[in-house]
Design a protein around this motif. Structure first.
Motif, PDB file in Angstrom:
ATOM      1  N   ASP A  32       4.783  -3.541   2.727  1.00  0.00           N
ATOM      2  CA  ASP A  32       5.342  -2.634   1.713  1.00  0.00           C
ATOM      3  C   ASP A  32       4.450  -2.472   0.521  1.00  0.00           C
ATOM      4  OD1 ASP A  32       8.829  -3.517   2.248  1.00  0.00           O
ATOM      5  OD2 ASP A  32       7.530  -2.016   3.190  1.00  0.00           O
ATOM      6  N   ARG A  33       3.276  -3.084   0.462  1.00  0.00           N
ATOM      7  CA  ARG A  33       2.366  -2.948  -0.690  1.00  0.00           C
ATOM      8  C   ARG A  33       1.820  -1.531  -0.733  1.00  0.00           C
ATOM      9  NH1 ARG A  33       0.048  -8.156  -1.586  1.00  0.00           N
ATOM     10  NH2 ARG A  33       1.786  -9.616  -1.629  1.00  0.00           N
ATOM     11  N   VAL A  34       1.788  -0.941  -1.905  1.00  0.00           N
ATOM     12  CA  VAL A  34       1.224   0.399  -2.093  1.00  0.00           C
ATOM     13  C   VAL A  34      -0.067   0.245  -2.851  1.00  0.00           C
ATOM     14  CG1 VAL A  34       1.597   2.705  -2.980  1.00  0.00           C
ATOM     15  CG2 VAL A  34       3.533   1.369  -2.154  1.00  0.00           C
ATOM     16  N   PRO A  35      -1.230   0.340  -2.209  1.00  0.00           N
ATOM     17  CA  PRO A  35      -2.504  -0.005  -2.862  1.00  0.00           C
ATOM     18  C   PRO A  35      -2.860   0.900  -4.015  1.00  0.00           C
ATOM     19  CG  PRO A  35      -2.884   1.051  -0.714  1.00  0.00           C
ATOM     20  CD  PRO A  35      -1.431   0.774  -0.800  1.00  0.00           C
ATOM     21  N   GLU A  36      -2.402   2.175  -3.996  1.00  0.00           N
ATOM     22  CA  GLU A  36      -2.832   3.052  -5.072  1.00  0.00           C
ATOM     23  C   GLU A  36      -2.042   2.863  -6.354  1.00  0.00           C
ATOM     24  OE1 GLU A  36      -1.779   3.936  -2.161  1.00  0.00           O
ATOM     25  OE2 GLU A  36      -0.360   5.589  -2.127  1.00  0.00           O
ATOM     26  N   PHE A  37      -1.037   2.023  -6.404  1.00  0.00           N
ATOM     27  CA  PHE A  37      -0.282   1.753  -7.612  1.00  0.00           C
ATOM     28  C   PHE A  37      -0.519   0.323  -8.047  1.00  0.00           C
ATOM     29  CE2 PHE A  37       2.112   5.587  -7.964  1.00  0.00           C
ATOM     30  CZ  PHE A  37       2.167   6.087  -6.677  1.00  0.00           C
ATOM     31  N   ALA A  38      -0.330   0.056  -9.362  1.00  0.00           N
ATOM     32  CA  ALA A  38      -0.578  -1.270  -9.904  1.00  0.00           C
ATOM     33  C   ALA A  38       0.533  -2.231  -9.557  1.00  0.00           C
ATOM     34  CB  ALA A  38      -0.764  -1.203 -11.410  1.00  0.00           C
ATOM     35  N   ALA A  86       0.810  -6.232  -8.552  1.00  0.00           N
ATOM     36  CA  ALA A  86       0.137  -6.188  -7.254  1.00  0.00           C
ATOM     37  C   ALA A  86      -0.627  -7.484  -7.023  1.00  0.00           C
ATOM     38  CB  ALA A  86      -0.815  -5.003  -7.192  1.00  0.00           C
ATOM     39  N   GLY A  87      -0.655  -7.942  -5.752  1.00  0.00           N
ATOM     40  CA  GLY A  87      -1.384  -9.159  -5.410  1.00  0.00           C
ATOM     41  C   GLY A  87      -0.502 -10.397  -5.373  1.00  0.00           C
ATOM     42  N   SER A  88       0.747 -10.281  -5.838  1.00  0.00           N
ATOM     43  CA  SER A  88       1.650 -11.433  -5.833  1.00  0.00           C
ATOM     44  C   SER A  88       2.163 -11.689  -4.418  1.00  0.00           C
ATOM     45  CB  SER A  88       2.825 -11.198  -6.777  1.00  0.00           C
ATOM     46  OG  SER A  88       2.364 -10.944  -8.081  1.00  0.00           O
ATOM     47  N   HIS A  89       2.469 -12.967  -4.118  1.00  0.00           N
ATOM     48  CA  HIS A  89       3.100 -13.319  -2.837  1.00  0.00           C
ATOM     49  C   HIS A  89       4.600 -13.132  -2.985  1.00  0.00           C
ATOM     50  CE1 HIS A  89      -0.420 -15.978  -1.212  1.00  0.00           C
ATOM     51  NE2 HIS A  89      -0.718 -14.709  -1.349  1.00  0.00           N
ATOM     52  N   VAL A  90       5.208 -12.405  -2.009  1.00  0.00           N
ATOM     53  CA  VAL A  90       6.643 -12.111  -2.043  1.00  0.00           C
ATOM     54  C   VAL A  90       7.287 -12.614  -0.744  1.00  0.00           C
ATOM     55  CG1 VAL A  90       8.386 -10.319  -2.294  1.00  0.00           C
ATOM     56  CG2 VAL A  90       6.165 -10.072  -3.443  1.00  0.00           C
ATOM     57  N   ARG A  91       8.491 -13.214  -0.886  1.00  0.00           N
ATOM     58  CA  ARG A  91       9.212 -13.669   0.307  1.00  0.00           C
ATOM     59  C   ARG A  91      10.711 -13.479   0.085  1.00  0.00           C
ATOM     60  NH1 ARG A  91       9.251 -20.331   0.126  1.00  0.00           N
ATOM     61  NH2 ARG A  91      10.763 -20.528  -1.612  1.00  0.00           N
ATOM     62  N   LEU A  92      11.470 -13.548   1.179  1.00  0.00           N
ATOM     63  CA  LEU A  92      12.932 -13.485   1.122  1.00  0.00           C
ATOM     64  C   LEU A  92      13.480 -14.862   1.431  1.00  0.00           C
ATOM     65  CD1 LEU A  92      15.533 -11.799   0.893  1.00  0.00           C
ATOM     66  CD2 LEU A  92      15.378 -11.430   3.361  1.00  0.00           C
ATOM     67  N   ASN A  93      14.220 -15.405   0.481  1.00  0.00           N
ATOM     68  CA  ASN A  93      14.846 -16.721   0.665  1.00  0.00           C
ATOM     69  C   ASN A  93      16.074 -16.529   1.550  1.00  0.00           C
ATOM     70  OD1 ASN A  93      16.292 -19.182   0.390  1.00  0.00           O
ATOM     71  ND2 ASN A  93      15.275 -19.542  -1.599  1.00  0.00           N
ATOM     72  N   LEU A  94      15.980 -17.039   2.808  1.00  0.00           N
ATOM     73  CA  LEU A  94      17.073 -16.810   3.758  1.00  0.00           C
ATOM     74  C   LEU A  94      18.335 -17.577   3.407  1.00  0.00           C
ATOM     75  CD1 LEU A  94      15.051 -16.897   7.111  1.00  0.00           C
ATOM     76  CD2 LEU A  94      15.838 -14.918   5.785  1.00  0.00           C
ATOM     77  N   GLN A  95      18.157 -18.645   2.636  1.00  0.00           N
ATOM     78  CA  GLN A  95      19.332 -19.430   2.269  1.00  0.00           C
ATOM     79  C   GLN A  95      20.130 -18.748   1.169  1.00  0.00           C
ATOM     80  OE1 GLN A  95      17.915 -23.329   1.306  1.00  0.00           O
ATOM     81  NE2 GLN A  95      17.361 -23.842   3.428  1.00  0.00           N
ATOM     82  N   THR A  96      19.412 -18.150   0.209  1.00  0.00           N
ATOM     83  CA  THR A  96      20.110 -17.497  -0.928  1.00  0.00           C
ATOM     84  C   THR A  96      20.184 -15.988  -0.804  1.00  0.00           C
ATOM     85  OG1 THR A  96      18.077 -17.307  -2.212  1.00  0.00           O
ATOM     86  CG2 THR A  96      19.347 -19.339  -2.467  1.00  0.00           C
ATOM     87  N   ALA A 130       1.809  -2.864 -16.679  1.00  0.00           N
ATOM     88  CA  ALA A 130       1.973  -4.310 -16.700  1.00  0.00           C
ATOM     89  C   ALA A 130       2.810  -4.795 -17.864  1.00  0.00           C
ATOM     90  CB  ALA A 130       0.611  -4.992 -16.740  1.00  0.00           C
ATOM     91  N   PHE A 131       3.238  -3.901 -18.747  1.00  0.00           N
ATOM     92  CA  PHE A 131       3.991  -4.306 -19.931  1.00  0.00           C
ATOM     93  C   PHE A 131       5.187  -3.381 -20.122  1.00  0.00           C
ATOM     94  CE2 PHE A 131      -0.415  -5.492 -20.520  1.00  0.00           C
ATOM     95  CZ  PHE A 131      -0.315  -6.854 -20.827  1.00  0.00           C
ATOM     96  N   THR A 132       6.200  -3.901 -20.775  1.00  0.00           N
ATOM     97  CA  THR A 132       7.384  -3.097 -21.026  1.00  0.00           C
ATOM     98  C   THR A 132       7.130  -2.108 -22.145  1.00  0.00           C
ATOM     99  OG1 THR A 132       8.246  -4.630 -22.666  1.00  0.00           O
ATOM    100  CG2 THR A 132       8.811  -5.061 -20.363  1.00  0.00           C
ATOM    101  N   SER A 133       8.020  -1.115 -22.267  1.00  0.00           N
ATOM    102  CA  SER A 133       7.876  -0.100 -23.317  1.00  0.00           C
ATOM    103  C   SER A 133       7.970  -0.719 -24.707  1.00  0.00           C
ATOM    104  CB  SER A 133       8.961   0.966 -23.155  1.00  0.00           C
ATOM    105  OG  SER A 133      10.247   0.365 -23.271  1.00  0.00           O
ATOM    106  N   GLN A 134       8.816  -1.735 -24.838  1.00  0.00           N
ATOM    107  CA  GLN A 134       8.954  -2.375 -26.151  1.00  0.00           C
ATOM    108  C   GLN A 134       7.652  -3.053 -26.569  1.00  0.00           C
ATOM    109  OE1 GLN A 134      11.486  -2.066 -28.180  1.00  0.00           O
ATOM    110  NE2 GLN A 134      12.505  -0.711 -26.675  1.00  0.00           N
ATOM    111  N   GLU A 135       6.985  -3.693 -25.590  1.00  0.00           N
ATOM    112  CA  GLU A 135       5.713  -4.346 -25.904  1.00  0.00           C
ATOM    113  C   GLU A 135       4.658  -3.332 -26.294  1.00  0.00           C
ATOM    114  OE1 GLU A 135       5.716  -8.383 -23.207  1.00  0.00           O
ATOM    115  OE2 GLU A 135       5.308  -6.468 -22.218  1.00  0.00           O
ATOM    116  N   LEU A 136       4.615  -2.201 -25.569  1.00  0.00           N
ATOM    117  CA  LEU A 136       3.643  -1.150 -25.895  1.00  0.00           C
ATOM    118  C   LEU A 136       3.912  -0.550 -27.272  1.00  0.00           C
ATOM    119  CD1 LEU A 136       3.347   0.690 -22.456  1.00  0.00           C
ATOM    120  CD2 LEU A 136       1.711  -0.849 -23.518  1.00  0.00           C
TER     121      LEU A 136
END
Length: 460
Positions: A32-38, A86-96, A130-136
């Protein structure tokens, strides 16, 4: 025993099913990674909440409402609506049943907390994904405050270097120095000239300074409104030659290219007084300034030219050629005649609209060329070709060329003119050849030679 065997068989099947589902979800999260987006795109279109409605995903949410997920090296739960870098490891916790993410294994250093990122916002490039609107918004606010502080510091620096005009005026007043306008200065100069308490030198100095100021069109109009123009016209009657000279000088400067002043001057009797000075015995300096004032009045003013002819102005100028010591005025007179003739010719030949029609009608009433021919100015002008100065010859050759259409028969019978033209051609052929040898192919003498040859050709 058969009962426990059945239970163990069932458990084995469940474990196998868990492994298969885990593998499927792990592969799905990576695909599901979309390479052209951050940010990693999270698909939840198939998941519905208790109300039966589909939850809002990242694609549907307002970008300003997205919250950024900050991964660490530990698995953390991803809340609905959070954007995963992007680049983070993502998984689904089957227990929760929750999605979890963390930084890839093998990265050095510690992960930044939100506060640490905020501290570095002013020093690094900001990625809006990478930052929220409030931070910007906070970053932009800091940038504006910094810019405002820099501008304020610059203004303070300028204030330290330069003093305000009010302070300068106060300091000048303390030194008895006042910043005066041109109008105020002219008022003082006129008062000094018109004062009976002023000495002759003071009056001359006042006129000398006035001439400088009235060259400007607006100043000349102010000079007219404060009565200075009429004072200069009256000054032409002065018994002091030096006052008469400088009064004519100021008058000529005020008249130059200023129709309003020209009209007021001719209505104030300036034309008659100037002609009287030129017709009577006066020092050369006085007549020179009077001729300057007359020329300023006549140029581009057909009504004044018409009045000049009616008052016998051409005869007055003709008399200067019979007076001794007036040779320096001869070329000035010829130049004036040339300018007046060409001025009329150019206006009649040019394309014009209705606005110029009235002025053209005024010029048509000025019979200058017939008067020039009648008073034998043709010979008066051509005789000046015998003068030695090249500049004088240039101006005379131009005037002869303009008069050729009216004076051709007179010139053809003038043997002295024929001899002078032959001598001039020989002289300028030699000078033009010398110019060419020096590398000047289109020099001054070649131009004069062309004018001489043109006149000789037309007289054949």
């Amino acid at each position: 025993m058969s009962h426990w065997a059945s239970i163990l068989s069932t458990a084995a099947k469940v474990n196998l099913l868990v492994l298969v589902v885990s593998a499927v979800f792990s592969w799905s999260s990576l695909s599901d990674r979309v390479p052209e987006f951050a940010l990693t795109k999270i698909e939840e279109s198939d998941i519905k909440d208790d109300s039966g409605k589909e939850p809002i995903t990242e694609d549907d949410a307002d970008p300003e409402d997205l919250e950024v997920f900050y991964p660490t090296h530990q698995w953390q739960t991803i809340r609905p609506g959070q954007a995963v870098p992007a680049g983070s490891h993502v998984r689904l916790n089957l227990q929760t049943g929750d999605r979890e993410a963390k930084l890839p294994d093998g990265e050095n250093g510690k992960s930044d907390t939100r506060e640490e990122r905020r501290k570095r916002l002013g020093k690094v490039d900001v990625d809006s994904n990478a930052f929220t609107s409030q931070e910007l918004k906070k970053v932009l606010a800091k940038m504006k405050e910094s810019e405002k502080a820099e501008r304020k510091a610059h203004e303070e620096e300028v204030r330290k270097k330069f003093r305000p005009i009010e302070q300068l005026k106060e300091e000048f007043e303390k030194l008895n120095v006042k910043m005066e306008t041109d109008y105020e200065i002219m008022v003082k100069l006129i008062g000094k000239f018109n004062s009976s308490a002023s000495t002759l030198d003071e009056k001359v100095a006042a006129l000398y300074d006035l001439e400088y100021y009235v060259h400007q069109v607006d100043n000349a109009k102010d000079f007219l409104s404060m009565g200075g123009l009429q004072l200069m016209i009256n000054g032409l009657n002065s018994t002091k030659a030096v006052l008469k000279e400088h009064a004519a000088f100021v008058l000529g400067a005020a008249l130059s290219s200023n129709p309003k002043v020209q009209i007021e001057a001719i209505e104030g009797g300036a034309l008659q007084k100037l002609l009287v000075i030129l017709a009577t015995e006066q020092p050369l300096a006085v007549k020179k300034k009077a001729l300057f004032a007359l020329s300023s009045m006549l140029r581009h003013f057909p009504y004044a030219q018409q009045q000049f002819l009616k008052l016998g102005g051409l005869q007055v100028l003709r008399s200067l050629f019979r007076q001794k010591g007036m040779e320096t005025l001869h070329v000035r007179v010829v130049t004036l005649l040339y300018d007046l003739i060409v001025e009329k010719m150019l206006l009649e030949d040019s394309q014009h609209g209705d606005q110029m029609e009235e002025k053209i009608q005024q010029y048509r009433q000025v019979k200058l060329v017939p008067a020039v021919v009648e008073q034998d100015w043709c010979v008066v002008v051509s005789n000046l070709l015998a003068m030695p100065e090249h500049d004088t010859r240039e101006k005379v050759l131009k005037t002869v060329g303009v008069l050729m259409a009216f004076c051709k028969e007179r010139y053809r019978g003038d043997q002295a003119l024929s001899t002078t033209l032959s001598l001039l051609r020989s002289e300028y052929e030699e000078l033009a050849a010398e110019e060419q040898r020096e590398g000047d192919k289109d020099g001054y003498f070649k131009e004069l030679l062309g004018s001489v040859n043109t006149i000789i050709q037309e007289l054949r």
